[in-house]
Scaffold this motif. Sequence first.
Motif, PDB file in Angstrom:
ATOM      1  N   ASP A 534       0.800  -1.225   0.000  1.00 44.84           N
ATOM      2  CA  ASP A 534       0.000   0.000   0.000  1.00 44.84           C
ATOM      3  C   ASP A 534       0.835   1.278   0.000  1.00 44.84           C
ATOM      4  O   ASP A 534       0.334   2.335  -0.380  1.00 44.84           O
ATOM      5  CB  ASP A 534      -0.920   0.033   1.234  1.00 44.84           C
ATOM      6  CG  ASP A 534      -1.889  -1.133   1.257  1.00 44.84           C
ATOM      7  OD1 ASP A 534      -2.257  -1.604   0.168  1.00 44.84           O
ATOM      8  OD2 ASP A 534      -2.272  -1.574   2.354  1.00 44.84           O
ATOM      9  N   LEU A 535       2.082   1.215   0.448  1.00 46.44           N
ATOM     10  CA  LEU A 535       2.892   2.426   0.629  1.00 46.44           C
ATOM     11  C   LEU A 535       4.128   2.376  -0.259  1.00 46.44           C
ATOM     12  O   LEU A 535       4.856   1.384  -0.261  1.00 46.44           O
ATOM     13  CB  LEU A 535       3.316   2.566   2.093  1.00 46.44           C
ATOM     14  CG  LEU A 535       4.146   3.799   2.442  1.00 46.44           C
ATOM     15  CD1 LEU A 535       3.344   5.076   2.217  1.00 46.44           C
ATOM     16  CD2 LEU A 535       4.640   3.722   3.893  1.00 46.44           C
ATOM     17  N   MET A 536       4.361   3.457  -1.002  1.00 51.87           N
ATOM     18  CA  MET A 536       5.515   3.502  -1.888  1.00 51.87           C
ATOM     19  C   MET A 536       6.143   4.886  -1.885  1.00 51.87           C
ATOM     20  O   MET A 536       5.494   5.897  -1.589  1.00 51.87           O
ATOM     21  CB  MET A 536       5.114   3.104  -3.311  1.00 51.87           C
ATOM     22  CG  MET A 536       4.207   4.083  -4.011  1.00 51.87           C
ATOM     23  SD  MET A 536       3.627   3.453  -5.607  1.00 51.87           S
ATOM     24  CE  MET A 536       2.484   2.197  -5.066  1.00 51.87           C
ATOM     25  N   LEU A 537       7.427   4.918  -2.227  1.00 53.27           N
ATOM     26  CA  LEU A 537       8.197   6.154  -2.356  1.00 53.27           C
ATOM     27  C   LEU A 537       8.534   6.371  -3.816  1.00 53.27           C
ATOM     28  O   LEU A 537       8.953   5.451  -4.516  1.00 53.27           O
ATOM     29  CB  LEU A 537       9.487   6.065  -1.538  1.00 53.27           C
ATOM     30  CG  LEU A 537      10.510   7.193  -1.746  1.00 53.27           C
ATOM     31  CD1 LEU A 537       9.997   8.498  -1.147  1.00 53.27           C
ATOM     32  CD2 LEU A 537      11.863   6.820  -1.141  1.00 53.27           C
ATOM     33  N   LYS A 538       8.363   7.609  -4.304  1.00 51.05           N
ATOM     34  CA  LYS A 538       8.721   7.973  -5.673  1.00 51.05           C
ATOM     35  C   LYS A 538       9.742   9.104  -5.637  1.00 51.05           C
ATOM     36  O   LYS A 538       9.644  10.018  -4.821  1.00 51.05           O
ATOM     37  CB  LYS A 538       7.492   8.432  -6.465  1.00 51.05           C
ATOM     38  CG  LYS A 538       6.512   7.343  -6.795  1.00 51.05           C
ATOM     39  CD  LYS A 538       5.423   7.894  -7.711  1.00 51.05           C
ATOM     40  CE  LYS A 538       4.455   6.819  -8.158  1.00 51.05           C
ATOM     41  NZ  LYS A 538       3.468   7.329  -9.137  1.00 51.05           N
ATOM     42  N   ALA A 539      10.703   9.038  -6.527  1.00 54.26           N
ATOM     43  CA  ALA A 539      11.685  10.115  -6.650  1.00 54.26           C
ATOM     44  C   ALA A 539      12.104  10.220  -8.109  1.00 54.26           C
ATOM     45  O   ALA A 539      12.194   9.211  -8.821  1.00 54.26           O
ATOM     46  CB  ALA A 539      12.905   9.847  -5.767  1.00 54.26           C
ATOM     47  N   SER A 540      12.352  11.432  -8.561  1.00 54.73           N
ATOM     48  CA  SER A 540      12.770  11.633  -9.948  1.00 54.73           C
ATOM     49  C   SER A 540      13.686  12.836 -10.041  1.00 54.73           C
ATOM     50  O   SER A 540      13.632  13.755  -9.212  1.00 54.73           O
ATOM     51  CB  SER A 540      11.550  11.824 -10.865  1.00 54.73           C
ATOM     52  OG  SER A 540      10.806  12.960 -10.482  1.00 54.73           O
ATOM     53  N   PHE A 541      14.531  12.817 -11.060  1.00 52.92           N
ATOM     54  CA  PHE A 541      15.442  13.920 -11.347  1.00 52.92           C
ATOM     55  C   PHE A 541      15.511  14.087 -12.852  1.00 52.92           C
ATOM     56  O   PHE A 541      15.523  13.103 -13.594  1.00 52.92           O
ATOM     57  CB  PHE A 541      16.839  13.630 -10.785  1.00 52.92           C
ATOM     58  CG  PHE A 541      17.839  14.700 -11.120  1.00 52.92           C
ATOM     59  CD1 PHE A 541      17.905  15.864 -10.371  1.00 52.92           C
ATOM     60  CD2 PHE A 541      18.702  14.551 -12.195  1.00 52.92           C
ATOM     61  CE1 PHE A 541      18.827  16.865 -10.684  1.00 52.92           C
ATOM     62  CE2 PHE A 541      19.625  15.543 -12.512  1.00 52.92           C
ATOM     63  CZ  PHE A 541      19.682  16.701 -11.747  1.00 52.92           C
ATOM     64  N   ASN A 542      15.556  15.333 -13.308  1.00 52.70           N
ATOM     65  CA  ASN A 542      15.602  15.544 -14.752  1.00 52.70           C
ATOM     66  C   ASN A 542      16.411  16.787 -15.102  1.00 52.70           C
ATOM     67  O   ASN A 542      16.474  17.758 -14.340  1.00 52.70           O
ATOM     68  CB  ASN A 542      14.190  15.668 -15.328  1.00 52.70           C
ATOM     69  CG  ASN A 542      13.480  16.921 -14.857  1.00 52.70           C
ATOM     70  OD1 ASN A 542      13.251  17.112 -13.664  1.00 52.70           O
ATOM     71  ND2 ASN A 542      13.103  17.777 -15.786  1.00 52.70           N
ATOM     72  N   SER A 543      17.047  16.722 -16.235  1.00 47.61           N
ATOM     73  CA  SER A 543      17.720  17.866 -16.847  1.00 47.61           C
ATOM     74  C   SER A 543      17.289  17.860 -18.303  1.00 47.61           C
ATOM     75  O   SER A 543      17.926  17.261 -19.153  1.00 47.61           O
ATOM     76  CB  SER A 543      19.240  17.749 -16.721  1.00 47.61           C
ATOM     77  OG  SER A 543      19.880  18.860 -17.335  1.00 47.61           O
ATOM     78  N   GLU A 544      16.152  18.510 -18.557  1.00 46.93           N
ATOM     79  CA  GLU A 544      15.482  18.408 -19.846  1.00 46.93           C
ATOM     80  C   GLU A 544      15.645  19.678 -20.678  1.00 46.93           C
ATOM     81  O   GLU A 544      15.998  20.747 -20.167  1.00 46.93           O
ATOM     82  CB  GLU A 544      13.987  18.148 -19.631  1.00 46.93           C
ATOM     83  CG  GLU A 544      13.703  16.787 -19.008  1.00 46.93           C
ATOM     84  CD  GLU A 544      13.609  15.691 -20.038  1.00 46.93           C
ATOM     85  OE1 GLU A 544      14.138  15.880 -21.156  1.00 46.93           O
ATOM     86  OE2 GLU A 544      13.004  14.655 -19.740  1.00 46.93           O
ATOM     87  N   VAL A 545      15.338  19.560 -21.952  1.00 46.59           N
ATOM     88  CA  VAL A 545      15.414  20.665 -22.908  1.00 46.59           C
ATOM     89  C   VAL A 545      14.071  20.772 -23.620  1.00 46.59           C
ATOM     90  O   VAL A 545      13.466  19.751 -23.956  1.00 46.59           O
ATOM     91  CB  VAL A 545      16.539  20.445 -23.940  1.00 46.59           C
ATOM     92  CG1 VAL A 545      16.498  21.516 -25.021  1.00 46.59           C
ATOM     93  CG2 VAL A 545      17.897  20.439 -23.255  1.00 46.59           C
ATOM     94  N   ARG A 546      13.609  22.015 -23.819  1.00 44.53           N
ATOM     95  CA  ARG A 546      12.415  22.223 -24.635  1.00 44.53           C
ATOM     96  C   ARG A 546      12.796  23.028 -25.867  1.00 44.53           C
ATOM     97  O   ARG A 546      13.227  24.177 -25.772  1.00 44.53           O
ATOM     98  CB  ARG A 546      11.315  22.963 -23.880  1.00 44.53           C
ATOM     99  CG  ARG A 546      10.037  23.119 -24.724  1.00 44.53           C
ATOM    100  CD  ARG A 546       8.968  23.899 -24.007  1.00 44.53           C
ATOM    101  NE  ARG A 546       9.250  25.307 -23.948  1.00 44.53           N
ATOM    102  CZ  ARG A 546       8.932  26.199 -24.901  1.00 44.53           C
ATOM    103  NH1 ARG A 546       8.370  25.783 -26.024  1.00 44.53           N
ATOM    104  NH2 ARG A 546       9.213  27.472 -24.739  1.00 44.53           N
ATOM    105  N   ILE A 547      12.636  22.419 -27.027  1.00 46.01           N
ATOM    106  CA  ILE A 547      12.913  23.111 -28.277  1.00 46.01           C
ATOM    107  C   ILE A 547      11.846  24.177 -28.496  1.00 46.01           C
ATOM    108  O   ILE A 547      10.658  23.911 -28.307  1.00 46.01           O
ATOM    109  CB  ILE A 547      12.911  22.115 -29.454  1.00 46.01           C
ATOM    110  CG1 ILE A 547      13.991  21.049 -29.246  1.00 46.01           C
ATOM    111  CG2 ILE A 547      13.111  22.828 -30.775  1.00 46.01           C
ATOM    112  CD1 ILE A 547      13.971  19.961 -30.294  1.00 46.01           C
ATOM    113  N   PRO A 548      12.222  25.387 -28.889  1.00 42.47           N
ATOM    114  CA  PRO A 548      11.205  26.415 -29.168  1.00 42.47           C
ATOM    115  C   PRO A 548      10.228  25.941 -30.230  1.00 42.47           C
ATOM    116  O   PRO A 548      10.592  25.222 -31.168  1.00 42.47           O
ATOM    117  CB  PRO A 548      12.035  27.606 -29.674  1.00 42.47           C
ATOM    118  CG  PRO A 548      13.404  27.381 -29.121  1.00 42.47           C
ATOM    119  CD  PRO A 548      13.592  25.899 -29.064  1.00 42.47           C
ATOM    120  N   THR A 549       8.978  26.339 -30.093  1.00 45.18           N
ATOM    121  CA  THR A 549       7.988  25.995 -31.104  1.00 45.18           C
ATOM    122  C   THR A 549       8.245  26.807 -32.367  1.00 45.18           C
ATOM    123  O   THR A 549       9.026  27.767 -32.378  1.00 45.18           O
ATOM    124  CB  THR A 549       6.571  26.281 -30.597  1.00 45.18           C
ATOM    125  OG1 THR A 549       6.436  27.706 -30.387  1.00 45.18           O
ATOM    126  CG2 THR A 549       6.302  25.549 -29.288  1.00 45.18           C
TER     127      THR A 549
END
Length: 781
Positions: A534-549
């Motif tokens: 029933d119980l869980m731990l979530k963790a995330s890390f990101n170094s992302e890029v967004r290209i201009p539209t």
Amino acid sequence: MARAGRKWLPVLLAWLFGTLTVAAQEAVVYGTITDEKTGEPLAGASVSAVEGRVGAVSDAGGCYRLRIQAGRMQLTFQYMGYKTARRDLTVHDSLRCDVRLRTAENELGEVTVTARSEMRRLKESAMPISVIGQRQLQGTASSINDVLARTVGVTVRNTGGMGSASRISVRGLEGKRMGMYVDDAPMSQLSNFVALNDIPTNMIERIEVYKGIVPYKFGGSALGGAVNVVTKEYPPVYFDVSYEIGSFGTHQVSAVMKRTDRRSGLQFGIGGVCTLAKNNYRMALDNLGGRTVERNHDRFGKIMGGMSLKATKWWFDEMKLELVAMKTRQEIQGIDFDVREAYNHSVNYITALTLKRRNFFLDGLDLDFDAGYVAGRYGLRDKAMHRYDWDGRELPPVSAFGGEQNSFPSDGRNRSGELTAKLNMGYTVDMHHTVNLNIYADRTSLHPSDSLMDRALGFRSNFPSRMNTLTVGFSYDLTLFGGRFQNAFTLKSFLFSSDSRSIDTYSVNEPEPVRVSKNYLGFSDALRYKFTDDLMLKASFNSEVRIPTSEELIGNGYSILASPALKPERTTGANVGLLYRRVKADGGLVEVELNGFYNQLEDMIRFTPDMIPTMARYRNFGSVRTKGVELEAKGDVCPLLYLYANGTYQDLRDVRKTIPGTEVENPTHGMRIPNVPYLLANFGAELHRENLFGGRGQNTRLLFDASYVHRYFYDFEMSKYQERRIPTSLTMDAAVEHSFDNDRWTLTLKMRNLAGRRVVSELNRPLPGRYVGFKVRYLFK
């Protein structure tokens, strides 16, 4: 021709209802098979009927589909390590039957069974995600925007009534930073002409809201997160039509029909949506000292129609071709002046192809391919030779050539074309390791044309441009400790190029050709660990890029200038959360989730006016830091009552120490980013009861929702006494829904903004007051 049409109409109707009757002799039972305690899908579970002569196996998501003859029968559900379950059903046409299996009390000792289908199981996601499922969507009381606005961490900001511009924000990052997807396919340039809110909720299976990290299978680039609308899988015979009438001259009709040929496996579908609204509500304008006026030039009309052909018995598991056409006409409501003639118009044609194949030349290798082309014609029509103020006084146009707004007239006859392709290939190495390759390509071309604007400005301001993007992503998923630990790592490469023209103050008459080509890298990692079922731990890390539209980088060819020096946005962030999820003995669900997040956004892109009159362009703003916390609790209090509540605090700050391009100290350093809400809360309840008024096959739902948004400033908060602010809003919605004849007919009465409060989510753009709507829906399946 008219007589011929009348002659063939009865024949066509007879054929339609005849096919419905014949097809109804065969039915489909479908649904999901999950673990009773954890709710996780069980892949590879067997389903059998008619003493085992008809059977099916659940897929990676726990979904099964079984073709049977209509009538009474017993289905048997079996899975290794679980108790066998049986269900007695009476099937007329098609029926959904979801089953939760209970683990067997006796262990199997040292016997280990490994099947390829189990290896492809999609475990519970390690990413921060909110899923809006059938509970919120199965009724007809809400639109997509209504449902999203009540999701934790999500804000939806509108400028007016039906058809008005809206911005979806996740954790304070909004607009073009958000990825918009339908069935995992990016909307891209199409989002300029069609909104998620245009999709009727009765066509949707679920909505997935990803926060911070965008799944690798989607392709493209996004920073704030993503909203993915998953449409329904239809039974062999399906007909769904609804009509809604509401306040402010609102009418909406939607219909969809699906017909599957049993022998060939071909499915033909046709459907459409027509929306009309006057949007003639009264509004109090701050720029007129609080004077109340009626929106008298805000009519909105949109019609969408499409057809699809899907094959499921050919070499591909699924091969689908879709054709869609849409037309929009939207009047422009004046705020500073009483605009009477200007309007936007667009016509778009869409072609899409989908190919899916499991075990693509290799056991465990899955193929998913999507391709599409969007051709559009659009423009602004603003040629009025007079303007008017709100007292009816006649004023000269903005130019000798006419026009009611901006500083120039317009008679846009622009063309656009976008070609997209996405290839997703996933390979299950074994029960612990999975790899995935995703390639997404997009080519956009713009061909603006507005001779009236050119004459008024005295120089050519419209010119063609192109933009190409290529995103390649590679991911690796690791599962350990019997599924308790999961980790998903993704590495992406972003490549884009553009061919446009740059206008500046020194080259207005002779814009210079500009070609740009750049490449960037980004990555993300998400993990999940289950302490208990029933119980869980979530963790995330990101170094992302967004290209201009394309609009940001190459402009739109007329009012938005190209910005060839624009840098992509980059974010570095982290998320940590705890999720408690328990399935009660009576089948009810209790869920509590707490998340904390932190993001550093570099080279933030903002829309700013240019030195050239009437023009604007996108520029890099600098660095913004975001941090916050989310808390949500929801569950079934008892079999009749469902409650939910959530709250979000998000703090976005300007962390630029100096003004960009100078050594001058930044006067807004450390201040909250303006025009972004920072404190949000929602609460809701649903009371449901079968056969409340007696009889059989009836269901009644009473729904109530409340949303709170704390006031925030439109500009940087230089003084707490400044007047340009978005006021605090507390809105309440309610609905009564009653279905009968086993959900074949559904009647809904809904009210938005029960108290009729004045609500503003954009400066000086009041939203509608109290809205009352009635909807009737007929469903045949």
